[in-house]
Design an enzyme around this catalytic site. Structure first.
Site, PDB file in Angstrom:
ATOM      1  N   ASP A 172     -12.751   2.732 -22.032  1.00  0.00           N
ATOM      2  CA  ASP A 172     -14.022   2.436 -21.384  1.00  0.00           C
ATOM      3  C   ASP A 172     -14.014   2.798 -19.912  1.00  0.00           C
ATOM      4  OD1 ASP A 172     -12.199   0.397 -20.692  1.00  0.00           O
ATOM      5  OD2 ASP A 172     -13.879  -0.780 -19.956  1.00  0.00           O
ATOM      6  N   ASP A 210      -7.225   2.247 -25.090  1.00  0.00           N
ATOM      7  CA  ASP A 210      -7.071   1.488 -23.863  1.00  0.00           C
ATOM      8  C   ASP A 210      -7.100   0.015 -24.252  1.00  0.00           C
ATOM      9  OD1 ASP A 210      -7.135   0.833 -21.154  1.00  0.00           O
ATOM     10  OD2 ASP A 210      -9.305   0.667 -21.224  1.00  0.00           O
ATOM     11  N   LYS A 211      -6.696  -0.856 -23.365  1.00  0.00           N
ATOM     12  CA  LYS A 211      -6.741  -2.280 -23.704  1.00  0.00           C
ATOM     13  C   LYS A 211      -7.955  -2.962 -23.078  1.00  0.00           C
ATOM     14  CE  LYS A 211      -4.453  -5.343 -21.438  1.00  0.00           C
ATOM     15  NZ  LYS A 211      -5.466  -6.341 -21.118  1.00  0.00           N
ATOM     16  N   THR A 212      -7.939  -2.991 -21.733  1.00  0.00           N
ATOM     17  CA  THR A 212      -8.948  -3.771 -21.037  1.00  0.00           C
ATOM     18  C   THR A 212     -10.333  -3.168 -21.251  1.00  0.00           C
ATOM     19  OG1 THR A 212      -7.256  -4.046 -19.385  1.00  0.00           O
ATOM     20  CG2 THR A 212      -9.451  -4.871 -18.853  1.00  0.00           C
ATOM     21  N   THR A 233      -2.061   1.210 -21.779  1.00  0.00           N
ATOM     22  CA  THR A 233      -2.791   0.416 -20.808  1.00  0.00           C
ATOM     23  C   THR A 233      -2.098   0.446 -19.454  1.00  0.00           C
ATOM     24  OG1 THR A 233      -3.586  -1.788 -20.282  1.00  0.00           O
ATOM     25  CG2 THR A 233      -1.582  -1.662 -21.592  1.00  0.00           C
ATOM     26  N   GLU A 260      -7.120 -17.563 -13.955  1.00  0.00           N
ATOM     27  CA  GLU A 260      -7.244 -18.701 -13.051  1.00  0.00           C
ATOM     28  C   GLU A 260      -8.669 -19.200 -13.008  1.00  0.00           C
ATOM     29  OE1 GLU A 260      -5.662 -18.216  -9.111  1.00  0.00           O
ATOM     30  OE2 GLU A 260      -4.120 -19.605  -9.803  1.00  0.00           O
ATOM     31  N   ASP A 278      -9.344   6.137 -18.356  1.00  0.00           N
ATOM     32  CA  ASP A 278      -9.167   6.665 -19.706  1.00  0.00           C
ATOM     33  C   ASP A 278      -9.697   8.084 -19.852  1.00  0.00           C
ATOM     34  OD1 ASP A 278      -8.218   4.124 -20.468  1.00  0.00           O
ATOM     35  OD2 ASP A 278     -10.284   3.435 -20.594  1.00  0.00           O
ATOM     36  N   ARG A 294       1.498  -0.297 -18.135  1.00  0.00           N
ATOM     37  CA  ARG A 294       1.718   0.158 -16.764  1.00  0.00           C
ATOM     38  C   ARG A 294       1.673   1.687 -16.661  1.00  0.00           C
ATOM     39  NH1 ARG A 294       0.799  -3.081 -12.974  1.00  0.00           N
ATOM     40  NH2 ARG A 294       2.095  -4.891 -12.642  1.00  0.00           N
TER      41      ARG A 294
END
EC number: 7.6.2.1
Lengths: 338, 1125
Positions: free
Chosen positions: B756, B351-353, B620, B442, B760, B730
């Site tokens: 995490d 996974d990425k995030t 991801t 942001e 997943d 995506r």
């Protein structure tokens, strides 16, 4: 790490064990160990081999078949098993002294004491003198557990029933015949005689065997095996003990007597001898062979060339292997680039 | 749904009373245990009982009790885990209250919230990996109840909705209340797996619980995982059974022949039982030999394997190098049955995030007017700024100096950052600002501006209040030109308190550059250099530009804008054109560089793992740009790569074409049909192919859906496997699992999935090994994982060290274990020829009982728990050492066969050397020594020595424990043997200990010892020679980099990660469109400072908003919230 570390509850213990950092010896098959190792083992084995081989060569063995297969044999007449109390003679000549102490063995071939049922069919409780098992022997003794009248057989089982019952007398033929005294004491293992086998405590011994019958193949009951020596009876009879120590292989020899008489303690002098054999034990039916063996012993036991030769061969192979490895090592050194 | 599930899940199997019967029942279902039970029954039949019953009972009881103890502890652990789980009593229909930062653990219908307009903010990183906040809104009818518990409890409504399903982005249903029907869509639903953010509280009605939640529906099936070694073992055990039957048949035939030729003659001394003829005897012998030779399938094998795995799992739990001090989380092996597979991983799906990244953005560098700031120096002290956020850290003091010197460019730069955004500020107490940013990017930018003295303080729909260098200034916010994925930029138009009109714009460098004024070209060049530099470091860049606007022109533009935004047709297109028109001739200010903070050591770990021939695929849910950017910063995608293919088509044919093109680019002239080798009728395997050069593949979820289709999956897999790096963005949780399944299906390779979040879970369950990143809020991933730890970088240690060792140990254990048992058993085979095939054992029955349990158990366990061929540092330095595991080199059918051959050799030596050495020989006092008991003792002593020395050869790491075990076992052998053969034991039970005196009488003979020496040396010397020659002639990777090699002296150097800095945009922004409307909606603001009385509707648009970031943004009039003041 010099970093500041928080001491916290879940932190694993820092021990050599949990962190898999136990100090250890890490042997490696390097050329520096393997090749000299082979040379050393080879040299040591050749040394041992030479010693064993020479020792074995110095042991004298005289082995004579008396089954009576050939018609020329004196025992041929007995081999059919038809004559009761058949006695035959076996003649031999010694050209030089048979150095001694000389041991007298009988040998059997093609005889499967190693068969599982043969070994299992005995009652060790009975043989240790436990009279409870005199009245009810273990079932493993079948078919020699009870006789047809349902009397318990003591000693029960195939092992005991098949006891070897040829007897031998040795004579030196000088001026007629001179008996060579045969010593039958202490031919069984000390532990068998003193611990494993015991007679029931009763006096006279035969009382303990009331209500039991002898094994069917036996001519005498167990308490009358040796009429000359009262203490050599019952389960403690030396010949019985020797027989009951089951052989590992189908060809075996068992100690019958030692020649320890005053004139023969240092060996049998040259001359002619005869062995008088009371031929009782039938082996022809299963193509078995019977023999007598005279042998002396050394520190390494009886004559056996195999061990010495095996050591020599293995030792030599080690040396050859070490040469091969040396050549290979020199030729195929690790290339420097990995 | 008719049947409602409670939210809890039961995992405990037993209670106190059912434990024993249930557990025994289960255990006897295992083939091995059932086999031993049958053996035991066989042994009770006197006619075939070649061994006493205790030879089987003692080991069986021991094995059963060890397993039962393990099962019991496992069960107790799972009971405890359940009790610590909250929420388990939640039922469908309950109304529950959630507070800020709480984790949603059921699918809820949002009823009301603390925020205006009944909004709630949620973070869905757990669910889809996206880092931006999303908004959900309750129905007004329920939202009006607020937190009035009585009203909520009395609320009488009926929800009708779709049956439970796995679509995360869709929900349909209705709420009936007081005759009114309200439609429910995804905007009203809080899904399990979300986290509540920036919202004090909210109330929700439980719609689906436990296994019916959309998340759990996405989780895939929980399957019982087995390792490839397990599967191999099953095959081998079956082979062994077959082999056993063959051996016994041969021996039975031997018995038949013997009985006929010798046995029938020998009946005088060895009478047969009634009714037993030669054939029946052979039949009985078959079973007797089954009993004797049963040790080829050793009962202790399975329990030993479990003990080894358990031990190696504990090492993982105990490893301080996998303990994360910051979160106080140690690594945890949650499954104790998969260890050796960790040493065979070929594919990693990550996974990425939250896995590769920390989900934290930091403002790292910036380029202002051609000067780059942000080199690592001293940390800046923010004491000059009372409003600064102390958590923010920056390392270049010169920027602070520049701000203090009032350099106009620097001021404009930060002014832009403080004005051009959609962040909301909350000031609970004076000076204590809290920003609610929709995306962490942001948030980082606005916080940076804040710390450098341009503090964004509050906003109204028409104004933004900023404290500039201590002076409060209020800008009129005239327009927000919102962000979207096509525009890749956002602008604001503001009027300064002095009355100056200005447009501020930030966006992707490529986009901004197209719209710059020509006078900027020189600055552009310098800034481009900086941007490349930042991109090369994997930073996410934005270019900033501004423009002064002419009052007249703007007025006119505003009119047109008003018309366009109220247009009924092509509204978006018209707006875009307007935006395009005004956003030109911009003046470049500079660029920002934000670091999407990777977890520590991620690039190094990935580098190491790919050195170890492990392929890493990133799956991801996040956007393509973000995923690509992370690909670069992790060094998975590199500028030097020959090509990076991006597949983002939207229909089958295009996807196929793009994949074909990629294939042609990688392997020109490659055949269209994927080469497949079939194993059996069902299993197909794609072979690995050689590739020239390095390629990368990025594919998005839409395309993946087509690519995973049956007709294209082979093509996709082939292309993906040819690429060094694969990134799927995506993707839905289920697609993640599908990708894993695809690889599992066609590649004979071991896969590992690491993640995490709840999204997943499916792939964690699907992969051979699932790893969860622990220490975060959600526990979904961890709970369904096999291993968990706090940081991605620990994966390296888990695989290269623990996995490698576990695999090595297991393989060594199996080879040795089979060797020792085969050797032990085959000796009986040779003896059969000398005992009339009567199933006579060579050894003493007690020896048979204790051989596996006492005499040889501990040394091999010691080896399998402590052995290390190289230490952990070596494993890290030479990741190639991992490769043999992937190729199954240490234990395979071939290795097993070799091991069996070795055993045959050893057993021949073990039988025939003692046979020949003892043939017709006697003791040195002339007494018997060739008897069965002495022979048994001699052979078994030779055997014990042989297997001990063999173990010594196999063991490469002799710790004190190993020494103790080896020497202890030998000592134990002699101690037990002498004890068993002692007078005392015999007198106590004559029938059980018939070997009395054997040890004394034979072990005092020199020729016995010389035989033992010869036999054991002869058994191992050929092995030593063979291994030595093998090392010389065909050195393996281990020999090459092992401590002996010439390289061993080399300096330790960890491969340094190099990044090139050729031209590449580092643009990636985790922002979603639609927020411009949100912040300009008046009612949205909690404390509207000033409500302008002018009645000027801001830009005139209805401010309907689309809370889900993904959906199109400008749909008007949604949900009745579009009221404009």
């Amino acid at each position: 790490m010099p970093k500041k570390e928080l001491e916290t509850a879940n932190r694993p213990d820092n021990t050599a064990f949990t962190q898999q950092r136990l100090p250890a010896w890490q042997p490696i098959l390097s050329a520096g160990i393997v090749i000299p190792g082979f040379v050393l083992i080879g040299l040591a084995f050749i040394g041992i081999g030479v010693a064993l081989f020479l020792t074995s060569r110095n042991i004298t063995v005289l082995e004579m078949d008396y089954t009576g297969v050939e018609t020329t044999s004196d025992c041929y007449k007995c081999s059919a098993g038809t004559l009761p109390n058949c006695v035959c003679n076996l003649y031999f000549t010694l050209n030089e002294t048979f150095p001694g102490t000389v041991y007298f063995y009988y040998g059997l071939s093609n005889y499967f004491q190693s068969y599982r049922k043969f070994g299992a069919s005995r009652d060790d409780n009975q043989l240790s003198g436990d009279t409870y098992y005199f009245t009810s022997p273990l079932a493993v003794c079948t078919p020699y557990q009870y006789d047809v009248n349902n009397n318990p057989i003591v000693p029960c089982g195939i092992s005991a029933n098949s006891m070897f019952n040829d007897t031998f007398n040795l004579y030196q033929l000088v001026n007629g015949s001179k008996t060579v005294p045969l010593d039958g004491r202490g031919i069984a293992w000390w532990s068998d005689y003193n611990i494993k086998f015991r007679n029931p405590t009763s006096d006279p011994l035969r009382n303990a065997f009331n209500g039991t019958v002898k094994p069917p193949f036996w001519s005498k009951p167990v308490f009358e095996l040796d009429l000359t020596d009262k203490s050599n009876n019952g389960f403690l009879n030396q010949d019985f003990l020797v027989w009951m120590r089951r052989a590992a292989l189908p060809n075996f020899r068992k100690l019958y007597r030692r020649i320890t008489g005053p004139d023969y303690a240092s060996g049998l002098p040259p001359g002619n001898y005869t062995i008088e054999i009371a031929y009782n034990y039938p082996v022809m039916s299963f193509n078995g062979r019977k023999k007598v063996v005279l042998s002396n012993v050394s520190w390494m036991g009886g004559k056996n060339d195999f061990l010495g030769v095996a050591y020599l061969v293995v030792g030599s192979l080690c040396i050859v292997m070490s040469m091969v490895m040396l050549i290979v090592y020199a030729k195929f050194k690790f290339p420097d680039d990995v | 749904s008719e049947k409602c599930f409670s939210n809890g899940m039961h995992t405990s199997k037993y209670n106190v009373f059912t434990f024993l019967p249930l557990n025994l029942f289960e255990q006897f279902q295992r083939i091995a245990n059932a086999y031993f039970l049958i053996l035991l029954l066989l042994q009770l039949i006197p006619a075939i009982s070649s061994l006493s019953w205790f030879t089987t009972v003692v080991p069986l009881v021991l094995v059963l009790s060890v397993t039962a103890a393990k099962d019991a502890t496992d069960d107790i652990v799972s009971i405890n885990m359940l009790q610590s789980e909250r929420w388990m009593n939640v039922q469908v229909g309950d109304i529950i209250k959630l507070e800020n930062n709480q984790f949603v653990t059921a699918d809820l219908l949002l009823l009301s919230s603390s925020e205006p307009l009944n909004l709630v903010y949620i973070e869905t990183a757990e669910l889809d990996g996206e880092t931006n906040l999303k908004v959900k809104q309750a129905l007004t009818v329920t939202g009006d109840m607020g937190d009035n518990i009585q009203k909520l409890a009395a609320f009488n409504g009926e929800v009708r909705c779709e049956p439970p399903n796995n679509r995360l982005d869709r929900f349909t249903g209705t709420l009936n209340n007081a005759g009114q029907k309200y439609s429910l869509d995804n905007n009203r639903i809080l899904l399990r797996g979300c986290t509540l953010r920036n919202t004090d509280w909210c109330f929700g009605l439980v719609l689906f619980g436990g296994p019916e939640t959309k998340l759990m529906k996405n989780c895939g099936k929980t399957t019982f995982k087995r390792t490839s070694v397990d599967r191999l073992m099953n095959v081998l055990v079956l082979c062994i059974f077959g082999f056993l039957a063959v051996m016994c048949t041969i021996l039975a035939i031997g018995n038949r022949i013997w009985e006929q030729r010798w046995g029938s003659d020998f009946t005088a001394f060895l009478p047969r039982e009634d009714g037993v003829n030669a054939s029946f005897s052979a039949f009985l012998t078959f079973w007797s030999y089954i009993i004797i030779l049963n040790t080829v399938v050793p009962i202790s094998l399975y329990v030993s394997m479990e003990v080894i795995r358990l031990g190696n799992s504990f090492y993982i739990d105990w490893d301080r190098n996998m303990y994360h001090a910051h979160s106080d989380t140690p690594a945890e092996a949650r499954t104790t049955t998969l260890n050796e597979e960790l040493g065979q991983i070929k594919y990693i799906f990550s996974d990425k995030t939250g896995t590769l990244t920390q989900n934290i953005m930091t403002f790292n560098k910036c380029s202002i007017n051609g000067k780059s700031y942000g080199e690592k120096h001293k940390t800046v002290d923010w004491s000059f700024n009372p409003l600064a956020d102390q958590r923010f850290s920056f390392h270049d003091h010169s920027l602070v100096e520049a701000v203090k010197l009032e350099s106009p460019e620097v001021h404009t730069f930060f002014r832009l950052l403080s004005l051009c955004h959609t962040v909301m500020a909350e000031e609970k107490r004076e000076g204590e600002l809290l920003y609610q940013a929709q995306s962490p990017d942001e948030g980082a930018l606005v916080t940076a501006a804040r710390n450098f003295g341009f503090v964004f303080r509050s906003r109204t729909p028409e104004s933004v209040t900023v404290v500039e260098m201590g002076k409060q200034r209020c800008y009129d916010l005239l327009a927000i030109l919102d962000f979207n994925n096509v525009r890749k930029r956002m602008s604001v138009i503001v009027r300064s308190p002095e009355g100056k009109l200005c447009l501020y714009c930030k966006g992707a460098d490529t986009i901004i550059y197209e719209r710059l004024h020509q006078s900027c070209s020189k600055l552009m060049d310098i800034t481009t250099e900086h941007l490349n530099e930042y991109a090369g470091e994997g930073l996410r860049t934005l270019a900033l530009a501004c423009k002064d606007l002419d009052e007249k022109y703007f007025k006119e533009w505003q009119q047109r804008h008003h018309v366009a935004s109220t247009a009924l047709e092509d509204r978006e297109q018209k707006l875009d054109l307007l935006y395009e028109e005004i956003e030109k001739d911009l003046m470049l200010l500079g660029a920002t560089a934000i670091e999407d903070k990777l977890q520590d050591g991620v690039p190094q770990t990935i580098e190491q793992l790919s050195q170890a021939d492990i392929k890493i695929w990133v799956l991801t849910g996040d956007k393509q740009e973000t995923a690509e950017n992370i690909g670069y910063s992790c060094n998975m995608l590199r500028e030097e790569m020959n090509d990076i293919f991006i597949v983002s088509a939207n229909n089958t044919d295009d996807v196929r074409q793009e994949l074909r093109n990629a294939l042609n680019a990688i392997k020109p002239g490659a055949e269209v049909f994927t080469p497949v080798t079939s194993l059996g009728s069902k299993v197909k395997v794609i072979k690995d192919e050689e590739v020239d050069g390095e390629f990368g593949l990025v594919i998005n979820g839409h395309s993946l859906a087509y690519a995973l289709d049956g007709s294209m999956e082979l093509l996709f897999l082939r292309v993906a496997c040819l690429c060094k790096t694969v990134i799927c963005c995506r993707v839905t949780p289920l697609q993640k699992a599908q990708v894993v399944e695809l690889v599992k299906k066609y590649k004979q390779a071991v896969t590992l999935a690491i993640g995490d979040g709840a999204n997943d879970v499916s792939m964690i369950k699907a992969a051979h090994i699932g790893v969860g990143i622990s220490g975060q809020e959600g526990m979904q991933a961890v709970l369904s994982s096999d291993y968990s730890f706090a940081q991605f970088r620990y994966l390296e240690r888990l695989l290269l060290v623990h996995g490698r060792w576990s695999y090595l140990r297991m393989c060594k254990f199996l080879s040795y274990f089979f060797y020792k048992n085969f050797t032990f058993t085959f000796v009986h085979l040779w003896y059969a020829f000398f005992c009339g095939f009567s199933a006579q054992t060579v050894y003493d029955e007690w020896f048979i009982t204790l051989y596996n349990l006492v005499y040889t158990a501990l040394p091999v366990l010691g080896m399998s728990l402590f052995d290390q061929d190289v230490n952990d540092m070596w494993s890290f330095q030479h990741p190639k050492l991992y490769v043999p595991g992937q190729l199954n080199q240490y234990f395979s059918k071939t290795a097993f066969f070799k091991c069996a051959l070795h055993s045959v050799y050893s057993s021949v030596v073990l039988f025939f050397i003692p046979y020949a050495a003892m043939y017709d020989t006697v003791r040195s006092d002339g007494k018997d020594i060739a008897d069965y008991q002495s022979f048994a003792l001699l052979t078994q002593t030779c055997l014990v020595f042989t297997v001990c020395i063999q173990l010594g050869l196999d063991m490469s790491y002799w710790t004190a424990v190993n020494q103790l075990f080896v020497w202890g076992s030998l000592t134990m052998y002699f101690a037990v043997t002498f004890a068993m053969y002692s007078n005392g034991m015999y007198l106590a039970a004559p029938a059980s200990f018939p070997f009395i005196g054997t040890a004394r009488n034979s072990l005092n003979q020199p020729n016995v010892w010389l035989t033992i020496l010869l036999t054991s040396i002869l058994c191992v010397l050929p092995v030593v020679a063979y291994r030595f020659l093998l090392i010389q002639l065909r050195p393996t990777i281990n020999n090459k980099v092992g401590p002996l090699s010439s390289k061993s002296g080399d300096q330790l150097h960890l491969s340094k990660i190099r990044r090139s800095s050729t031209r590449r945009s580092g643009y990636a922004f985790s922002h979603a469109q639609g927020y411009g409307d949100l912040v300009t909606s008046t009612r949205f603001l909690r404390r509207p400072a000033i409500v302008p009385s002018s009645g000027f509707t801001l830009l005139g648009r209805t401010t309907g908003f689309s809370p889900m970031g993904r959906s199109a943004g400008y749909s008007g009039g949604g949900g009745g919230s579009g009221a404009v003041v």
